[in-house]
Write a protein that holds these residues in place. Structure first.
Motif, PDB file in Angstrom:
ATOM      1  N   TYR A 147       0.840  -1.195   0.000  1.00 52.89           N
ATOM      2  CA  TYR A 147       0.000   0.000   0.000  1.00 52.89           C
ATOM      3  C   TYR A 147       0.878   1.250   0.000  1.00 52.89           C
ATOM      4  N   TYR A 148       0.545   2.170  -0.898  1.00 53.13           N
ATOM      5  CA  TYR A 148       1.303   3.403  -1.053  1.00 53.13           C
ATOM      6  C   TYR A 148       0.403   4.604  -0.792  1.00 53.13           C
ATOM      7  N   CYS A 149       0.946   5.610  -0.153  1.00 55.36           N
ATOM      8  CA  CYS A 149       0.239   6.880  -0.103  1.00 55.36           C
ATOM      9  C   CYS A 149       0.911   7.828  -1.096  1.00 55.36           C
ATOM     10  N   ALA A 150       0.131   8.805  -1.545  1.00 52.74           N
ATOM     11  CA  ALA A 150       0.629   9.725  -2.561  1.00 52.74           C
ATOM     12  C   ALA A 150      -0.066  11.068  -2.410  1.00 52.74           C
ATOM     13  N   ALA A 151       0.589  12.104  -2.917  1.00 53.02           N
ATOM     14  CA  ALA A 151       0.078  13.466  -2.833  1.00 53.02           C
ATOM     15  C   ALA A 151      -0.130  14.035  -4.228  1.00 53.02           C
ATOM     16  N   ALA A 152      -1.214  14.784  -4.379  1.00 53.01           N
ATOM     17  CA  ALA A 152      -1.546  15.353  -5.683  1.00 53.01           C
ATOM     18  C   ALA A 152      -2.280  16.684  -5.501  1.00 53.01           C
ATOM     19  N   SER A 153      -2.527  17.338  -6.611  1.00 54.35           N
ATOM     20  CA  SER A 153      -3.208  18.635  -6.559  1.00 54.35           C
ATOM     21  C   SER A 153      -4.718  18.486  -6.371  1.00 54.35           C
ATOM     22  N   SER A 154      -5.242  17.325  -6.676  1.00 55.74           N
ATOM     23  CA  SER A 154      -6.682  17.105  -6.545  1.00 55.74           C
ATOM     24  C   SER A 154      -6.947  15.627  -6.277  1.00 55.74           C
ATOM     25  N   THR A 155      -8.207  15.311  -6.080  1.00 58.27           N
ATOM     26  CA  THR A 155      -8.589  13.948  -5.723  1.00 58.27           C
ATOM     27  C   THR A 155      -8.683  13.056  -6.966  1.00 58.27           C
ATOM     28  N   TRP A 156      -7.540  12.839  -7.595  1.00 54.54           N
ATOM     29  CA  TRP A 156      -7.489  11.992  -8.783  1.00 54.54           C
ATOM     30  C   TRP A 156      -7.545  10.529  -8.412  1.00 54.54           C
ATOM     31  N   THR A 157      -8.015   9.724  -9.353  1.00 57.73           N
ATOM     32  CA  THR A 157      -7.973   8.274  -9.165  1.00 57.73           C
ATOM     33  C   THR A 157      -6.866   7.639 -10.002  1.00 57.73           C
ATOM     34  N   GLU A 158      -6.241   8.417 -10.872  1.00 56.12           N
ATOM     35  CA  GLU A 158      -5.176   7.898 -11.721  1.00 56.12           C
ATOM     36  C   GLU A 158      -3.819   8.107 -11.056  1.00 56.12           C
ATOM     37  N   ALA A 159      -3.052   7.053 -10.969  1.00 55.88           N
ATOM     38  CA  ALA A 159      -1.768   7.116 -10.266  1.00 55.88           C
ATOM     39  C   ALA A 159      -0.805   8.112 -10.902  1.00 55.88           C
ATOM     40  N   TYR A 160      -0.835   8.229 -12.223  1.00 61.28           N
ATOM     41  CA  TYR A 160       0.154   9.075 -12.894  1.00 61.28           C
ATOM     42  C   TYR A 160      -0.048  10.557 -12.579  1.00 61.28           C
ATOM     43  N   LYS A 161      -1.179  10.909 -12.007  1.00 58.96           N
ATOM     44  CA  LYS A 161      -1.454  12.306 -11.689  1.00 58.96           C
ATOM     45  C   LYS A 161      -0.942  12.693 -10.297  1.00 58.96           C
ATOM     46  N   TYR A 162      -0.389  11.738  -9.593  1.00 61.32           N
ATOM     47  CA  TYR A 162       0.141  12.030  -8.268  1.00 61.32           C
ATOM     48  C   TYR A 162       1.619  12.386  -8.369  1.00 61.32           C
ATOM     49  N   ASP A 163       2.010  13.403  -7.603  1.00 63.66           N
ATOM     50  CA  ASP A 163       3.352  13.963  -7.718  1.00 63.66           C
ATOM     51  C   ASP A 163       4.361  13.328  -6.769  1.00 63.66           C
TER      52      ASP A 163
END
Length: 122
Positions: free
Chosen positions: A94-110
């Protein structure tokens, strides 16, 4: 930049519960939407849950809806994943990730953590 560190994984039996934590460094945690993803052996990384910056919006994968709850504490720079009624199909890193919005696509997480292993035995 945000650094993320997951904890709380382990080995549990089917039907049991587990809480994952993800601690973030830096003073900008509250400006990011946070997500949880998981990856089982031989499978692609898949979306689990996401929560908006002030926790006003939360979204879940169909496979975990009703069993998992995502939450966050901006004062502690931490996001949580409460997992109930675990099944062997939940076994994954299990991974946590941060992004600009509540995306469901992994590639959109920074930003991503290193992951924590969850193993559910039958």
């Amino acid at each position: 930049q945000v650094q993320l560190a997951e904890s709380g994984g382990g080995l549990v039996q089917a039907g049991e519960s587990l809480r994952l934590s993800c601690a973030a460094s830096g003073r900008t945690f509250s400006t990011y939407a946070m997500g949880w993803f998981r990856q089982a052996p031989g499978k692609e990384r898949e979306f689990v849950a996401t929560v908006s910056q002030r926790a006003l919006s939360r979204y879940y994968a169909g496979s975990v809806k009703g069993r998992f709850t995502i939450s966050r504490d901006n004062a502690k720079n931490t996001v949580y994943l409460h997992m109930n009624s675990l099944t062997p199909e939940d076994t994954a890193v299990y991974y946590c990730a941060a992004a600009s919005s509540t995306w469901t696509e992994a590639y959109k997480y920074d930003y991503w953590g290193q992951g924590t292993q969850v193993t559910v035995s039958s």
